[in-house]
Design an enzyme around this catalytic site. Structure first.
Site, PDB file in Angstrom:
ATOM      1  N   ARG A 117       0.829  -1.212   0.000  1.00  0.00           N
ATOM      2  CA  ARG A 117       0.000   0.000   0.000  1.00  0.00           C
ATOM      3  C   ARG A 117       0.859   1.256   0.000  1.00  0.00           C
ATOM      4  O   ARG A 117       0.535   2.230  -0.688  1.00  0.00           O
ATOM      5  CB  ARG A 117      -0.951  -0.045   1.198  1.00  0.00           C
ATOM      6  CG  ARG A 117      -2.062  -1.098   1.023  1.00  0.00           C
ATOM      7  CD  ARG A 117      -2.730  -1.425   2.350  1.00  0.00           C
ATOM      8  NE  ARG A 117      -3.919  -2.275   2.187  1.00  0.00           N
ATOM      9  CZ  ARG A 117      -3.889  -3.592   2.105  1.00  0.00           C
ATOM     10  NH1 ARG A 117      -2.722  -4.238   2.154  1.00  0.00           N
ATOM     11  NH2 ARG A 117      -5.005  -4.286   1.967  1.00  0.00           N
ATOM     12  N   ASP A 139      -4.351 -15.546   6.779  1.00  0.00           N
ATOM     13  CA  ASP A 139      -2.979 -15.853   6.390  1.00  0.00           C
ATOM     14  C   ASP A 139      -2.259 -16.743   7.400  1.00  0.00           C
ATOM     15  O   ASP A 139      -1.264 -17.390   7.058  1.00  0.00           O
ATOM     16  CB  ASP A 139      -2.180 -14.559   6.204  1.00  0.00           C
ATOM     17  CG  ASP A 139      -2.564 -13.815   4.940  1.00  0.00           C
ATOM     18  OD1 ASP A 139      -3.076 -14.455   4.003  1.00  0.00           O
ATOM     19  OD2 ASP A 139      -2.355 -12.583   4.884  1.00  0.00           O
ATOM     20  N   ARG A 182       3.147 -19.870   2.140  1.00  0.00           N
ATOM     21  CA  ARG A 182       2.701 -20.135   3.506  1.00  0.00           C
ATOM     22  C   ARG A 182       2.627 -21.638   3.792  1.00  0.00           C
ATOM     23  O   ARG A 182       2.851 -22.071   4.932  1.00  0.00           O
ATOM     24  CB  ARG A 182       1.364 -19.452   3.779  1.00  0.00           C
ATOM     25  CG  ARG A 182       1.460 -17.939   3.625  1.00  0.00           C
ATOM     26  CD  ARG A 182       0.392 -17.181   4.345  1.00  0.00           C
ATOM     27  NE  ARG A 182       0.403 -15.779   3.957  1.00  0.00           N
ATOM     28  CZ  ARG A 182       1.230 -14.862   4.467  1.00  0.00           C
ATOM     29  NH1 ARG A 182       2.099 -15.228   5.389  1.00  0.00           N
ATOM     30  NH2 ARG A 182       1.179 -13.600   4.043  1.00  0.00           N
TER      31      ARG A 182
END
Length: 441
Positions: free
Chosen positions: A35, A327, A400
């Site tokens: 961002r 996540d 992950r």
């Protein structure tokens, strides 16, 4: 961990450990780094970011903004490479039309959030990705951006996307599925819209986009689960330190939880309330956590986490917790067999459409390690009190999954080989080296 564990190999061997201990400096938060880079591109002036994420996903974002006319560079401070920062030269609200495809590689964050900015630009742009990203759904951003006036060409709602940008109109958008990426996409587009854009979420999600917008000088208001932004606001460059990524810290916290008496210290970690639910869950499961040196950096809370292993209990993760922990669920699930009462995950359909089908990937790898797993359409149930053995596992190309099963392997009987382990570099290039440094064999 065995010495074969190198950050640049496709397979890694993980050996059983007696415990973990030490200090780990977690890299900058990936969500915030994305961002910051995007908003810096449309800000006036040059922004500087310390501890910007080294993840491949964030490199994809930087590469895309460079193709849109925003120069960026890495600058060293005091001659030390480890103290380097990122500088992004903003060009204001109007970007340069790209002369080539914007390759988002594996980064869904890049594609979804950057699309909001591109929708308000007076030119055509095309965004593509790798094979994994090309399977991920984009209808969730196409719908609101189309309502705002953009025209987006795609095949079946999946990448590649061709965005025909232009003048946008403000909307009041109520997404069916809670998603921080969708929220950021629409709010970013709202900067270019005529009037006030509102995003009203079914449940609250991460607010890094809103906090970043405020840091760059925009006014963003919140009432309940609704966020409002007026179009036409101009952003100003900032200097900021990116906090350590709590989602990356989760792997080391779970590793400590596996071994009573283990202790891990993690300085400078993001403590944003929309992310810190992970710490609540881990403490409920028996991990002993204390937080010190809490400060505020550009609207984000940062602190030092100290964690000690204790009794490892189970948990039920559902509804708002599932969205908050989306996540971290892979690593919580990977180590769930070692808990006393197991783990149940509900309301997690979103897990099916991440970099891999994470429900199926977790179930497949746990079964290879000898665990019992009940796979469900929107979650899973993993009984506790189980013993795992080493096995040949697949990362499924998912960072992950690779890191989650490295942690699970620390308490397994015998060696575990993780194929496709280089996928960890998508979010944490130094993971294997860091894990080896704190492992006690």
């Amino acid at each position: 961990m065995a010495d074969e564990s190198k950050p640049d190999v496709s397979s890694v061997v993980v050996c059983p450990a007696r415990g973990v201990g030490g200090v780990v400096r977690i890299p900058g938060d990936k969500s915030i780094s994305h961002r910051y880079a995007m908003l810096a591109a449309i800000a006036e002036g040059t922004s500087r970011f310390h501890n910007f994420s080294a993840a491949r996903d964030c490199a994809s974002t930087l590469a895309c903004v460079a193709k849109l006319g925003c120069e960026w560079k890495r600058v060293s401070e005091d001659g030390a490479a480890e103290d380097s920062a990122i500088e992004v030269r903003g060009v204001g609200p109007r970007l340069k039309a790209p002369v080539e495809v914007l390759d988002c590689e594996n980064s869904g964050s890049t594609m979804r959030m950057l699309s909001g900015i591109l929708a308000g630009q007076p030119f055509r742009s095309e965004l593509s990705g790798d094979e994994s990203l090309s399977r991920r759904p984009m209808a969730r951003i196409i719908t609101p951006l189309t309502q705002m006036g953009a025209r987006i060409d795609t095949a079946g709602g999946r990448p590649p996307l061709t965005i025909h940008g232009g003048p946008l109109k403000a909307i009041h958008y109520r997404p069916e599925m809670a998603s921080a990426q969708v929220k950021s996409c629409v709010l970013f587009a709202g900067l270019f819209a005529d009037g006030e854009t509102v995003v009203e979420e079914p449940i609250r999600t991460r607010d890094h986009g809103e906090i970043a917008l405020r840091a760059f000088g925009a006014e963003v208001d919140r009432a309940g689960n609704a966020w409002r932004i007026m179009g036409g606001q101009r952003l100003l460059a900032i200097e900021a330190h990116v906090p350590g990524d709590l989602s990356s810290a989760a792997f080391f916290l779970c590793a400590a939880a596996l071994f009573p008496g283990s202790q891990i210290t993690l300085p400078g970690i993001l403590m944003n309330p929309t992310r810190a639910r992970l710490l609540d869950i881990l403490m409920q499961m028996g991990l002993k956590i204390s937080v010190a040196h809490v400060e505020e950096h550009q609207g984000e809370l940062v602190g030092t986490i100290e964690a000690r292993g204790g009794t490892w209990k189970g948990a039920i993760i559902a509804a708002a917790d599932t969205a908050a922990l989306i996540d971290e669920i892979p690593v919580l699930a990977a180590v769930a067999p070692y808990t006393e009462s197991g783990l149940e995950v509900r309301d997690g359909k979103e897990l099916r459409v991440k970099e891999s089908d994470r429900i199926a990937a977790v179930a497949a790898n746990l079964r290879k390690m000898g665990a019992e797993v009940e796979e469900r359409p929107d979650g899973m149930h993993i009984p506790g009190g189980q013993h795992l053995h080493g096995a040949e596992l697949d990362s499924f190309g998912d960072h992950r999954i690779a890191m989650a099963f490295a942690v699970a392997a620390l308490r397994a009987e015998g060696e575990t080989t993780i194929h496709g382990a280089d996928a960890a570099g998508v979010s944490y290039p130094a993971f294997w080296e860091e894990l080896r440094s704190v492992t006690r064999e």
